[in-house]
Design an enzyme around this catalytic site. Sequence first.
Site, PDB file in Angstrom:
ATOM      1  N   GLY A 163      75.866  82.757  86.378  1.00  0.00           N
ATOM      2  CA  GLY A 163      75.295  81.419  86.337  1.00  0.00           C
ATOM      3  C   GLY A 163      75.732  80.567  87.206  1.00  0.00           C
ATOM      4  N   LEU A 217      75.455  73.486  86.234  1.00  0.00           N
ATOM      5  CA  LEU A 217      76.624  72.716  86.671  1.00  0.00           C
ATOM      6  C   LEU A 217      77.890  73.465  86.630  1.00  0.00           C
ATOM      7  CD1 LEU A 217      75.539  69.566  84.906  1.00  0.00           C
ATOM      8  CD2 LEU A 217      75.490  70.164  87.541  1.00  0.00           C
ATOM      9  N   ARG A 267      71.757  61.597  67.107  1.00  0.00           N
ATOM     10  CA  ARG A 267      70.756  62.665  66.878  1.00  0.00           C
ATOM     11  C   ARG A 267      70.368  63.391  65.908  1.00  0.00           C
ATOM     12  NH1 ARG A 267      71.852  65.198  73.207  1.00  0.00           N
ATOM     13  NH2 ARG A 267      70.812  63.192  74.370  1.00  0.00           N
ATOM     14  N   ARG A 320      76.866  67.102  69.597  1.00  0.00           N
ATOM     15  CA  ARG A 320      77.267  66.566  70.962  1.00  0.00           C
ATOM     16  C   ARG A 320      76.563  65.282  71.156  1.00  0.00           C
ATOM     17  NH1 ARG A 320      74.580  66.332  75.482  1.00  0.00           N
ATOM     18  NH2 ARG A 320      72.857  67.722  75.111  1.00  0.00           N
TER      19      ARG A 320
END
Lengths: 252, 642
Positions: free
Chosen positions: B44, B47, B334, B439
């Site tokens: 992968g 980032l 959220r 998160r």
Amino acid sequence: MAESINLKLKIWRQRNTKDSGHFETYDMPGVSTHMSFLEMMDVLNDRLIRDGKDPVAFDHDCREGICGMCSMYINGRAHGPLKGTTTCQLHMRHFSDGETITIEPWRASAFPVIKDLVVNRSAFDKIIAAGGYISVNTGNAPDANSLPVEKVKADEAFDAAACIGCGACVATCKNASGMLFLSAKVSHLALLPQGEPERKERVMRMIDAHDEAGLGSCTNTGACEAECPKEISISHIARLNREYLRAGMSQE
Amino acid sequence: MASSPKLNSRIPEGSLENKWTHLKSTVRLVSPANKRRLDVIVVGTGLAGASAAASLAELGYNVKAFCFQDSPRRAHSIAAQGGINAAKNYQNDGDSTFRLFYDTVKGGDYRAREANVYRLAEVSANIIDQCVAQGVPFAREYGGLLDNRSFGGVQVSRTFYARGQTGQQLLLGAYSALERQVAKGAVKMYARHEMVELVVIDGKARGIIAKNLVTGELERHFGHAVLLCSGGYGNVFYLSTNAMGSNVTAAWKAHKKGAFFGNPCFTQIHPTCIPVSGDYQSKLTLMSESLRNDGRVWVPKAVGDKRKPEDISEEERDYYLERRYPAFGNLVPRDVASRAAKQACDEGRGVGPSGLAVYLDFRDAINRLGQNVISARYGNLFEMYEKITGEDPYKTPMRIYPAVHYTMGGLWVDYNLMTTVPGLYALGEANFSDHGANRLGASALMQGLADGYFVIPYTLGEYLADDIRTTAIPTTHPAFDEAEKAVHERTQKLMGINGKQTVEDLHKKLGRIIWDYCGMSRTEEGLKKALGMVLDLKKEFWTDVRIPGAVDEFNPELDKAGRVADFIELGELMIRDALMRNESCGGHFREESQTEDGEAKRDDENFAFVAAWEYTGDGAEPSLHKEELTFEVVHPTQRSYK
């Protein structure tokens, strides 16, 4: 506006790099105008698979206009008819009932076809590897605010850095030149003080890599800028030319 | 509760603020001459992966990096919009490492490890320095210094951003560092390759089987260590904001080879996404959280009111977030905003053709500030909305609905980011570590880069210091034979089914089950039902899937089939985890565990632990191991946003 339209799709089919390829035509009745272009391709592929036929291969990933994976030459235009829009963000409400849509891969010898509409764009990675970076190993950075950058320049650097590396510029250019892509990176780094130390070397090495990859020369027709889904300005090519000239004149 | 003996979190001794410093000064080192002889595999290139691959290559390790996309620059980190948090305190508004740590632990509803989160906050400032030095064009003020914005759930401005494309700019920075090492020969890059099996020799991760997606060939790659930076598993829901190719396969193969899976049921549903418009829908598009700064969320007061929004008078509208949460209003976190939208729609007050949407209305903000100001703030988002829906949000309210966005769960890792398989690491969204049960905005980018740039370059040495005498194991070793044979047999089995349903059909069915029963709201009854449904779906998949084409060619349908097969198994584990966790916390809402006014109710006495699941064989029930969470600095309280 009609909720659904009937279309014909004329699509380039090519089994692999060696195959010479040909067009095939498919009827697409009842396409919802709320669909994205790629969702219409999904619907086509779903039907092909059920019919025991080979689905059309195409590149796509984020489907929100930022990864640069999707391509497709639609009715003779990279990413289709809408300005500043990638294929994945193009919706079927921009097409009309009864239309035939021609879909081709990016065509450039530096971007060989892998299958159908999928091409190999690794030439772009090679250009970046040749110098599209600032040499700073992890852990060596000074405090981020130790070097102020003029807002106007930082904003302009961002405009150049917004390139998604999709290759529409190459596909559009009659010379299959990658100069808009290359210049966006050169310009981004040349506008920032952090990019200063490697300025000369960078542009020379990147241009060499560009030419070695078999990408063509720029003759300033401006087609790349018109078709770029991120509307990268051709003025970056002008800056690239200045950078190149400057580097050439000051070489020892 | 004591932690399972199988889980050693390796949290360093000392006070919270000294743990990381202590580890850095005492961790074992590998000399430059030995680094040259050690191979590291990175799966992968988002980032976490790109920053790890570049940083390890700079140190002198031989790195092999793999991505399924056609270029490492396209990993899905690129789509992150809002920003990246860092405790720089450039705004002089009282921010500090401690505050970032505290906000993250609280935002995660006290289900994250204190030591990891503190380290994250500690290295956050270095990330910004590194990225600016690479030329990342962050937003700046007229004086030339960096600008910040604020984000949900916090009271300081610590978010650095590059317009609405922060993820893109950070990833391109990491990608350029990676390509620099590719040019030097320190990283060998394998694009259009997918890890399809982990190779374990004498109990240690020693390599992978990768599939070349262009030719279909299976390749064997040896590594002294293997790093999985393969992202999250939101696509288990079929519809999510993840990229089409995002998948759990690398992590799932590792799980089946001994890596425990942590908190799989912790998923984040983002409240502001463009709603589903039809059966053909392939993915969902996020509208940045920042819109809730000026947009007001509402639905009609009356059930089934299908009039146009402009025909519904002020008295007939229910601004339910402002009504229920007067202190935070439209800016609640959220998980809270998502659940409230679902409740409004469940009551029959949803809007739009499907009834599964609520309004996000900018009318009042435009009247107050003028269209120019709103356009300067959100112009690109309004354009994106109009491109997709054909509606102009300056004139009519946006329609939004929650969508799966991020997965807090992932492979269980210790403080050094190593999984329960020695030599196998998990970084970024692929691990479970820092966000607990929810998160905060702008923290995913921070964690990915923290893991890759600043954590793994130190912690990897602790393991590899023992491996300096291990010469590269030839890929003719029987363990490689066996792993490749397993992949080959599975592929043959898939191709031989030749059933009636497409991979998409089955993936959609899976998504429906997980969304309905293991989505925004979960019950014991629903989860039990879903478990049966997923087990049935697994059988259906393996007897009725239809895959076109051949094995030895570019065949995206075959690749997708392998991923969906893994998603089905993961879905089963998510349901088991959600069923076991009989409490509500963060994004995990069990209807049985709520306060009188319908808010999530944690049960710290019984559930203050990380659930780490061990794979015990095909068809067998997984075993649960618990890592006790102890809070020495922050004291868990009931979150309130009223």
